[in-house]
Enzyme design. Sequence first.
Site, mmCIF file in Angstrom:
data_model
loop_
_atom_site.group_PDB
_atom_site.id
_atom_site.type_symbol
_atom_site.label_atom_id
_atom_site.label_comp_id
_atom_site.label_asym_id
_atom_site.label_seq_id
_atom_site.Cartn_x
_atom_site.Cartn_y
_atom_site.Cartn_z
ATOM 1 N N GLY A 48 0.813 -1.213 0.000
ATOM 2 C CA GLY A 48 0.000 0.000 0.000
ATOM 3 C C GLY A 48 0.846 1.261 0.000
ATOM 4 O O GLY A 48 0.511 2.252 -0.666
ATOM 5 N N ASP A 49 1.953 1.247 0.737
ATOM 6 C CA ASP A 49 2.859 2.397 0.741
ATOM 7 C C ASP A 49 3.448 2.632 -0.640
ATOM 8 O O ASP A 49 3.574 3.773 -1.104
ATOM 9 C CB ASP A 49 4.001 2.157 1.728
ATOM 10 C CG ASP A 49 3.643 2.558 3.150
ATOM 11 O OD1 ASP A 49 2.662 3.294 3.332
ATOM 12 O OD2 ASP A 49 4.349 2.139 4.078
ATOM 13 N N ILE A 50 3.836 1.554 -1.305
ATOM 14 C CA ILE A 50 4.471 1.691 -2.615
ATOM 15 C C ILE A 50 3.465 2.193 -3.647
ATOM 16 O O ILE A 50 3.778 3.065 -4.473
ATOM 17 C CB ILE A 50 5.107 0.350 -3.019
ATOM 18 C CG1 ILE A 50 6.352 0.124 -2.159
ATOM 19 C CG2 ILE A 50 5.454 0.313 -4.496
ATOM 20 C CD1 ILE A 50 6.830 -1.289 -2.093
ATOM 21 N N GLY A 60 3.080 5.806 -3.085
ATOM 22 C CA GLY A 60 4.228 6.530 -3.601
ATOM 23 C C GLY A 60 4.201 6.680 -5.108
ATOM 24 O O GLY A 60 4.501 7.757 -5.654
#
Length: 791
Positions: free
Chosen positions: A563-565, A568
């Site tokens: 989810g972070d990637i 980003g």
Amino acid sequence: MSEPAPRVVELSSPFARFAGRLLVGLGHEVVLVEPPEGDETRREQGGDAFVHWHAGKRSVTVDLAAPDGTAQLRRLLRGADILLDGTEHGAEAAAEGLDQLVHVRVTPFGLVGPRSDWQGTDLVVAALGGMLAQVGDPDGPPLRLPENQAEQLAGVNAAIAALLGLRARRRGPGQLIDVSAQACVAAALEAGALAYLHEDRVPPRPGSVHPLVPHGLFRAADGHLGGGLGGSPRMWDALLDWLREEKADADLAEPRWQDPVERKKHQEHVFKVVQDFVGTRPKAEFARQAQARKLPWAAVDLPHELPDNPQLAARDFFTRVTTPEGERTDLGFPFAFPEGRRRTELVAPGPGDDQGLLDDPPPAARTEPELEPAPASVPVPEPAADEPVRPALDGVRVLDLTWVLAGPYCTKILADHGAEVIKVESAGRPDPTRFAPFMHLSRDPHTDPNTNGYFNEVNRNKQSIALDTRTEEGIAVLRDLIAQCDVIVENFSSTVMTKLGLGYESLCTINPDIVYVSMSGMGHTGPRNGWVSYADTVSASSGLTGLTGWGPDEVVGVIYGHGDIVAGLQAALATIAALEHRADTGRGQHIDLSQLEAIAAHMGTSLLRGTEVGPAGNTHPEWSPQGVYRSLGADRWLAVSVRDDTEWTALCEIIGRPELATDERTRTAEARRRESALVDGALGTWARTMSADAAAELLQARGIPAGAVQDGRELVEHDPQLRARGFYVSKEHPVAGAFLHEGVPITLTRTPGGIREPAPVLGADTDAVLRDVAGLTPERVQQLRADGVLR
């Protein structure tokens, strides 16, 4: 006056279609070229696939195999800015000589390398790219992330590539851009390969527990919850207080558990106490109570529950799609654009609804692209004849106020493609990826903030200034820097910038045309804008976690920072789109990106398909067989997708079971799904006697998508395709020494990005940046250092 919207011609494929959808969301005119019988998604999932991927686009039909097919396509391309090309063999013949065209080729394995002609599906690319190796239980088979996440990673990278091409075209002609889906996956593994690069280890599949941070998947009374112990002493203390209030703390009040290293060492015991507490409570109610205490927990929702999420509803996330059968509600776009406007009304076109575009004269503005310098707010000087070609974002200055993964991943992409990125950090506001013991990937002792491989991977190509922004003097310096930057990116919680006196309105008084990208978990508005979010809790709220498993009672979840990637990547796309918008209009904007919306936008057709959607392991809704099969060696696996009966016949010959090709029980895909035990048994028996690489070679030789499930070691040491493409790049760090970095999955042939410099030592560029960018005198810098502001 605004320029006309860029025109995109899309030759679609599973690895390209998300890029077209994202460009629709950015306001581009996307023209889908369909064969005479219509795009294959019109027949996929009862037509839901077409509604999701292609609503909002225009449609022309062209028979590219006909004698005049290439000529028809070329007429269309004369009026286009971007060719989004997902075809297997490419449309170079139609695009030849059209210098204005940004030609984005999106393929499973890229245009060069020994496996460039291999067949790839989402499952196979996820296997060969390293994604499958880090999802699933350690003693079970690798597990695919749902809703085609490998395809979608390729799609968002392709959209970024298209905008980078437009940006570079402001200085010169268009160019060919090579996007490898495998490389897109390999660049999006969080610590998957970094643990091997920096600690010589290959982590096992983590099951439902994060391999680095103390978070995981927990059972609730009516489903599941994502959450854990948090990432700070405050969060641990708040959770412990809650357990004490409910008399559920067991032995966790003992002093030993105040040590995060001790908690990590005995995490199984700590998690059991927490599970006993969580397991008696309904998921939604527990999440609300946890968030009231500022604890990062979220209910694991399924896609059909997303419209009931008050945050998504309040921010008008969903789209309404007009189809011949009526209006449908679908997932929306990852962020509102431009200037806070969000596309919420789309129409699904009929085949050839816009056939007249083939006969329209090409607009002059598109046949001769603007090569004059952009407005003064975005200086883009013309290079001298002997000057090396610069990366697409050369000349853009970014103030990076991000930390951990989502924000730094965004600014890493910008830096890789030439932006000057100034990272603001300090010993007083440490980035956990520099300092936290449980996130420190290094062969050296876990005390040096400059040797962490996790930090050094996502912060290459950047500068570092050590500035304490908790002081009035520090904020004053920050304001001086803001005045000289094009972009600010931050991933604080939603109120932090306003409390610092740096909300968007204040930023505009400092720098009127600033591009401000905020990346909070829930966004800056809405009833849950203050919720505390980690990657796993955002994935839980988005539907992704709930679909990752073998069945309703066998949910495994998404444990690493996918989810972070995704957030980003979407923030990088938003930033470049905003820079393009500013170049055309002279206006900056605030991109209020919600990480929840970013990952929810990656959930494919799941909302359209409704309550029938649930965890389905590695299977495909239409193809059979598709799965992951144990092969020769310890924890070695082979991923295979059989897309039609011809491939099934070839597979039967390869595995020595030719009779299964004509057996009525297994002759069709539908029959093979019913007889999955027979089919998987035959294929599994064969695979068990072969090395995964050898089996994949045999299958690929007959055009059957197949590949070994590769972990970090195999990606780095053995993958011939990534090696041929130069994906892993060595750079010498001044403290950590030489090590390999994950490369850039987008190859611009005329203005390539790359890894120019290793990550900075903490504060290494403080004096130079304050002098050359902020314009501070040496005496002022000396005084700030004496006052403890620069540390």
